[in-house]
Write a protein that holds these residues in place. Structure first.
Motif, PDB file in Angstrom:
ATOM      1  N   ALA B 211     -31.370 -71.476 -19.759  1.00 41.52           N
ATOM      2  CA  ALA B 211     -32.123 -71.657 -21.014  1.00 41.52           C
ATOM      3  C   ALA B 211     -33.125 -72.800 -20.858  1.00 41.52           C
ATOM      4  O   ALA B 211     -34.273 -72.699 -21.312  1.00 41.52           O
ATOM      5  CB  ALA B 211     -31.167 -71.938 -22.167  1.00 41.52           C
ATOM      6  N   THR B 215     -37.024 -71.778 -20.976  1.00 40.31           N
ATOM      7  CA  THR B 215     -37.726 -72.256 -22.180  1.00 40.31           C
ATOM      8  C   THR B 215     -39.011 -72.957 -21.751  1.00 40.31           C
ATOM      9  O   THR B 215     -40.065 -72.753 -22.368  1.00 40.31           O
ATOM     10  CB  THR B 215     -36.826 -73.213 -22.996  1.00 40.31           C
ATOM     11  OG1 THR B 215     -35.594 -72.556 -23.246  1.00 40.31           O
ATOM     12  CG2 THR B 215     -37.469 -73.591 -24.310  1.00 40.31           C
ATOM     13  N   LEU B 256     -36.107 -67.955 -30.578  1.00 43.38           N
ATOM     14  CA  LEU B 256     -35.100 -68.241 -29.552  1.00 43.38           C
ATOM     15  C   LEU B 256     -33.704 -68.364 -30.154  1.00 43.38           C
ATOM     16  O   LEU B 256     -32.720 -67.963 -29.518  1.00 43.38           O
ATOM     17  CB  LEU B 256     -35.482 -69.515 -28.788  1.00 43.38           C
ATOM     18  CG  LEU B 256     -36.618 -69.310 -27.781  1.00 43.38           C
ATOM     19  CD1 LEU B 256     -37.278 -70.626 -27.425  1.00 43.38           C
ATOM     20  CD2 LEU B 256     -36.118 -68.628 -26.519  1.00 43.38           C
ATOM     21  N   VAL B 257     -33.618 -68.905 -31.370  1.00 43.57           N
ATOM     22  CA  VAL B 257     -32.307 -69.011 -32.026  1.00 43.57           C
ATOM     23  C   VAL B 257     -31.755 -67.606 -32.285  1.00 43.57           C
ATOM     24  O   VAL B 257     -30.558 -67.353 -32.090  1.00 43.57           O
ATOM     25  CB  VAL B 257     -32.405 -69.840 -33.332  1.00 43.57           C
ATOM     26  CG1 VAL B 257     -31.151 -69.675 -34.196  1.00 43.57           C
ATOM     27  CG2 VAL B 257     -32.606 -71.323 -33.007  1.00 43.57           C
ATOM     28  N   ASP B 260     -30.446 -66.388 -29.185  1.00 44.38           N
ATOM     29  CA  ASP B 260     -29.205 -67.112 -28.879  1.00 44.38           C
ATOM     30  C   ASP B 260     -28.015 -66.504 -29.621  1.00 44.38           C
ATOM     31  O   ASP B 260     -26.891 -66.497 -29.103  1.00 44.38           O
ATOM     32  CB  ASP B 260     -29.335 -68.596 -29.248  1.00 44.38           C
ATOM     33  CG  ASP B 260     -30.303 -69.315 -28.324  1.00 44.38           C
ATOM     34  OD1 ASP B 260     -30.691 -68.719 -27.299  1.00 44.38           O
ATOM     35  OD2 ASP B 260     -30.681 -70.457 -28.639  1.00 44.38           O
ATOM     36  N   ARG B 284     -30.561 -75.801 -28.497  1.00 47.11           N
ATOM     37  CA  ARG B 284     -31.766 -74.969 -28.492  1.00 47.11           C
ATOM     38  C   ARG B 284     -32.975 -75.752 -28.999  1.00 47.11           C
ATOM     39  O   ARG B 284     -34.059 -75.700 -28.422  1.00 47.11           O
ATOM     40  CB  ARG B 284     -31.507 -73.714 -29.340  1.00 47.11           C
ATOM     41  CG  ARG B 284     -32.711 -72.876 -29.614  1.00 47.11           C
ATOM     42  CD  ARG B 284     -33.465 -72.545 -28.364  1.00 47.11           C
ATOM     43  NE  ARG B 284     -32.811 -71.561 -27.529  1.00 47.11           N
ATOM     44  CZ  ARG B 284     -33.137 -71.379 -26.244  1.00 47.11           C
ATOM     45  NH1 ARG B 284     -34.052 -72.128 -25.658  1.00 47.11           N
ATOM     46  NH2 ARG B 284     -32.531 -70.469 -25.530  1.00 47.11           N
ATOM     47  N   THR B 287     -34.038 -78.219 -26.310  1.00 48.77           N
ATOM     48  CA  THR B 287     -34.750 -77.606 -25.176  1.00 48.77           C
ATOM     49  C   THR B 287     -36.174 -77.206 -25.575  1.00 48.77           C
ATOM     50  O   THR B 287     -37.106 -77.396 -24.800  1.00 48.77           O
ATOM     51  CB  THR B 287     -34.022 -76.360 -24.614  1.00 48.77           C
ATOM     52  OG1 THR B 287     -33.761 -75.480 -25.695  1.00 48.77           O
ATOM     53  CG2 THR B 287     -32.749 -76.689 -23.915  1.00 48.77           C
ATOM     54  N   CYS B 288     -36.320 -76.680 -26.783  1.00 55.14           N
ATOM     55  CA  CYS B 288     -37.664 -76.248 -27.234  1.00 55.14           C
ATOM     56  C   CYS B 288     -38.609 -77.445 -27.357  1.00 55.14           C
ATOM     57  O   CYS B 288     -39.745 -77.399 -26.869  1.00 55.14           O
ATOM     58  CB  CYS B 288     -37.582 -75.519 -28.562  1.00 55.14           C
ATOM     59  SG  CYS B 288     -36.915 -73.871 -28.427  1.00 55.14           S
TER      60      CYS B 288
END
Lengths: 223, 373
Positions: B211, B215, B256-257, B260, B284, B287-288
């Motif tokens: 991830a 990302t 992305l969530v 996920d 998340r 990372t974003c």
């Protein structure tokens, strides 16, 4: 009316523009000419609010350029020298993309009409497949989505064929007369300048352009 | 905001396939990696056949004990089939648990309990035989101990009346609880350490590395749009460049969530592995925002890819997944603190990282505002 009142611009210690004063009325097309590096693009960027003058004031109607920058920007259409469009999108998608971010809402039909008015009829064609002339037309069409009062064009016809050049010229004339837009643009093509502009401003010390234009009977203002 | 999202869709429509691939890459890579690891592990196990001539608790226990071994793959077969497979070298060896096994074990007799078949290519026969013998010895030892306890109770007129099965169960429990060979010393209140000293292949760990990597790859849109010629038009639109970027960042976080959540469901169904949803959300977001900051700083796609790979390798090493760092990774609280994957796997919010990222975003926002003022 666009009123430029004694503006100057220096980069570090080098003076590019020195106490420039002129006015442009609605419906008027003004050309900016001069040798490379004379300050044409600098002046255009100042008029587009993306550069600040070192001194002097600029007014558009009753609005001051520094104090009312946000309002001023709503009324400016800027056509950059480099083609500023999404290559991977179609003509339609490009128009829709910038309409979404525009001050004014326009229907798809209205957007299409802007393109058709300048003979840009390949509505569903990806931009990457278009000719240089077509791309230039789209570059101009996008700048007109929000119906700007002032249209600033930085060498809008560079590198395109004569037919497209004539079509763009005719379209600009129509925009000035029918929609009362103030149009200021830079070009190295003296034939185009002579044919299209009501007035010409020469920038820089080289007398070449001034003499050339006077021979053609153009009203010239030199700085 | 709706207009910016609509504009984003116009751009995404052209890259829909690659977008879906990048979005699903961490999930797909995790599944692929784990299935490869399991296949490789299975390939390295010794194939052994077992024939049960009688089905009693003792024979079943022996079979289960063999099955639990990580070195052999046990197949339950008929004697004929077992012989055929040994002859064709499909099995390394085969063991027949003979009728009367239960009875002989109860009597403490360890002779003629099994019959075995092997070939000249049975390279693991001796090792497997020793393993089975050790399991039988352990079992007979327990039964002998139980019989001794019962005999002593009778002799001393005890009142507990424990059955043989109860004594065997108790001996198993004591073995598990007081295993002197694996005793661990630690301060009171401290969490027990991983006994193996190695982090196991947890799907969420593989996913966390992937991830982070993908990302940053996915966020190359920021570089493309920062450097795009169309940027010159932004001052003449109703949106500021910083706001345009922030709304797009929020859009990508939401996208992305959602992916996920699909990953969460897949891992639960495939591996029965769970993480806290809040931890997943904080990881998340971190990372974003980190990816966004990295690409806005480096401004060149190839540099961002190099940085993404370097960062991921660093995290893999810090987590002890690539090299068994043992005590360094397990006992160093500072490594745990700086390693967002370790925090994520232990179910903690990566709050420090999130705060650093949000401060970074604040600095970026102020700089952008000044640039476009």
């Amino acid at each position: 009316m666009l009123k430029i009142d004694s503006i100057s611009k220096s980069f570090q210690r080098k003076k590019i523009i020195d106490k420039l004063t002129f006015e442009v009325n609605k419906g008027e097309i003004v050309g900016l000419v001069g040798e490379n590096g004379a300050g044409k693009s600098t002046l255009l960027n100042i008029l587009a609010t993306t550069l600040k003058p070192t001194a002097g004031n600029i007014y558009l109607n009753e609005w001051h350029y520094q104090k009312d920058k946000k309002t001023i920007r709503k009324h400016i259409g800027f056509v950059p020298q480099d083609i500023a469009i999404w290559e991977q999108l179609t003509v339609e998608e490009n128009m829709k993309f910038f309409e979404k971010l525009s001050w004014k809402k326009k229907s798809v039909q209205e957007l299409k009409q802007i393109c058709l008015d300048m003979s840009l009829d390949r509505w569903n064609e990806p931009v990457k497949n278009l000719s240089g002339g077509m791309k230039r037309k789209l570059n101009l069409a996008i700048s007109l989505i929000h119906d700007p009062a002032v249209l600033l064009l930085d060498e809008p016809t560079v590198g395109i064929d004569l037919k497209s050049r004539k079509e763009i010229g005719a379209y600009l004339r129509k925009q000035a007369t029918e929609n009362n837009r103030i149009i200021i643009y830079t070009s190295h093509d003296m034939d185009e300048i002579k044919e299209l502009c009501d007035r010409v401003i020469t920038i820089g010390e080289d007398p070449f352009y001034k003499e050339l234009l006077k021979e053609a009977g153009k009203k010239v203002l030199s700085f | 905001m709706r207009d910016i999202i609509a504009a984003r869709f116009l751009l995404l429509k052209k890259n829909a396939v690659s977008l879906i691939i990048w979005l699903l890459a961490p999930l797909l890579i995790t599944i692929l990696f784990l299935s490869t690891v399991h296949t490789v592990q299975d390939d390295f196990r010794v194939p052994v056949g077992v024939v049960l001539e009688e089905e009693t608790p003792s024979t079943n226990e022996l079979y289960e004990a063999m099955e639990q071994s990580s070195f052999v793959t046990v197949s339950l077969l008929s004697e004929r089939e077992a012989i055929r497979q040994v002859q064709q070298h499909e099995l390394d060896s085969a063991f027949v648990i003979k009728e009367g096994y239960e009875e002989q074990i109860q009597e403490g007799n360890r002779r003629d309990l099994l019959e075995s078949y092997y070939s000249d290519r049975s390279f693991a026969y001796n090792s497997v035989k020793e393993m089975i013998v050790s399991i039988i010895q352990q079992e007979t030892g327990r039964i002998k101990a139980a019989n001794t306890v019962i005999a002593l109770e009778r002799e001393l007129n005890g009142t507990s009346n424990w059955t043989e099965q109860e004594i065997i169960a108790k001996s198993r429990q004591i073995q598990a609880e007081e295993d002197l060979l694996n005793n661990e010393f630690r301060y009171m209140g401290e969490a027990p350490a991983d006994e193996s000293g190695l982090i196991e292949w947890n799907p969420w760990m593989i996913w966390a590395f992937a991830a982070m990597l993908f990302t940053i790859f996915l966020f190359d849109w920021v570089i493309k749009e920062q450097n795009a010629s169309v940027n010159i038009r932004i001052p003449f639109t109703k949106v500021k460049f910083s706001v345009y970027m922030l709304i797009n960042l929020a859009f990508y976080i939401i996208l992305l969530v959602l992916v996920d959540l699909i990953t969460y469901a897949c891992f639960y169904l495939l591996y029965e592995e769970e993480v806290s949803l809040l931890t997943l959300l904080s990881y998340r977001m971190m990372t974003c925002i980190l990816a966004f900051l990295i690409v806005t700083i480096v401004r060149k796609a190839y540099l961002s890819y190099i940085l993404a790979i370097t960062l991921t390798i660093t995290l893999v090493i810090l987590s002890g997944a690539l090299l068994p760092l043992g005590a360094l990774t397990i006992n160093s609280s500072w490594i745990h603190l700086i390693n967002p994957v370790s925090r994520f796997l232990s179910g903690e919010w990566t709050i420090e990282w999130l705060i650093i990222c949000i401060i970074g975003m604040g600095i970026w926002y102020v700089r952008e505002e000044r640039k476009y003022a």
